[in-house]
Write a protein that holds these residues in place. Structure first.
Motif: not given
Length: 299
Positions: A11-17, A244-261
């Motif tokens: 999570k920290e790696l993804g956020k830093a990136l 998984a369904v909740s992630m459909d048609e979404t835009t995320k500006r962070e990278v996390s160990d759980d992208m649904s959150e």
């Protein structure tokens, strides 16, 4: 060789990136360089049937062959690719998933409107939905089909439900309906039928990308996805599948160990072109002049 980052550090790696990409807008970096920095996070998230190298190669090809993706923000592209990784879906013409460019509104931490920005949205394709449903372990068979005017097609809801489809030989005529059915391992089944007009009304109501992207280039696949999503409301699905369904048609500006959150920053209001002196497509608002495929940098 340095040891790979621990899962707890992902999570920290993804956020830093993502923060690094957002802060500098990836200045002067090619797609390949940004993705190479992302590889450790991808390696921890991706299922065994897919490798980081393959996923990033496919994602790079998708971006290089779509001029509108080339101008999207790097953090939104990284977020979309990370969602592909965690779900184990390839963003390609196979129909598993798509990286869809569109115009989104950006705001600062205080909620102040910063104007429109080009971003990539993650979308699951109909084959991706089928793949995810099969992985739940509850489904023995799941299919989505188009019905043409000359096909023999009969269906009935109620106590004595029935579904029968016999495709016509030769010219089957135009498509009139779409349907999806699922057979469960406990012996049960369920199906859903929608007319083509129902599909178009759904698209017009819920999609702001109806004049470009998958709805234009892959209407048949998007129609099958729509009827599959309608069917899944009546299916026994797991918590993992719901995420998984909740992630459909979404835009995320962070990278996390759980992208649904990660917060979905999609703004569904109509896009407006505010930049002066920049030639843009009248339907999508994206620049009409994109960099050459071998010179794509975020700068």
């Amino acid at each position: 060789m340095a040891a790979p980052a621990k899962a707890t550090d992902q999570k920290e790696l993804g956020k830093a990136l993502a923060n690094k990409a957002a802060a500098s807008n990836g200045q002067g970096k090619t797609i390949a360089q940004l993705f190479d920095e992302m590889k450790p996070a991808i390696a921890q998230a991706i299922p065994k049937h897919l490798t980081p190298e393959r996923l990033l190669r496919i994602a790079t090809t998708s971006i290089r062959t779509n001029p509108k993706l080339k101008v999207c923000t790097p953090e939104s592209l990284l977020g979309a690719v990370m969602q592909c990784a965690q779900l184990g879906l390839e963003p390609s013409i196979l129909g598993h998933a798509y990286l869809v460019p569109y115009r989104n509104k950006k705001k600062d931490a205080a909620g102040k409107d910063l104007g429109w920005v080009d971003e990539a949205q993650f979308q699951i394709g109909y084959k991706g939905y089928i793949e995810l449903a099969r992985r739940t372990g509850h489904v023995s068979s799941i299919v989505a089909q188009a019905v043409h005017e000359k096909d023999l097609f009969e269906y009935e809801y109620g106590i004595d439900e029935k579904l029968r489809h016999v495709p016509a030989d030769g010219d089957r005529g135009p498509v009139t309906k779409y349907y999806a059915y699922a057979k469960f391992k406990d012996g049960g089944y369920s199906f859903m039928v929608m007319s083509k007009r129902d599909i178009e009304l759904h698209r017009d109501k819920f999609s702001k990308a109806k004049t470009y992207g998958p709805w234009v280039d892959h209407f048949d696949e998007m129609a099958k996805k729509t009827v599959l999503k309608a069917l899944m409301k009546y299916m026994p699905i797991s918590v993992e599948f719901q995420k998984a369904v909740s992630m459909d048609e979404t835009t995320k500006r962070e990278v996390s160990d759980d992208m649904s959150e990660v917060i979905d920053v999609t703004d569904w209001s109509e896009a407006q072109v505010e930049e002066a002196g920049e030639e843009r497509d009248p339907d999508t608002g994206f620049p009409t002049n994109s960099p050459p495929e071998d010179e794509v940098t975020f700068e």
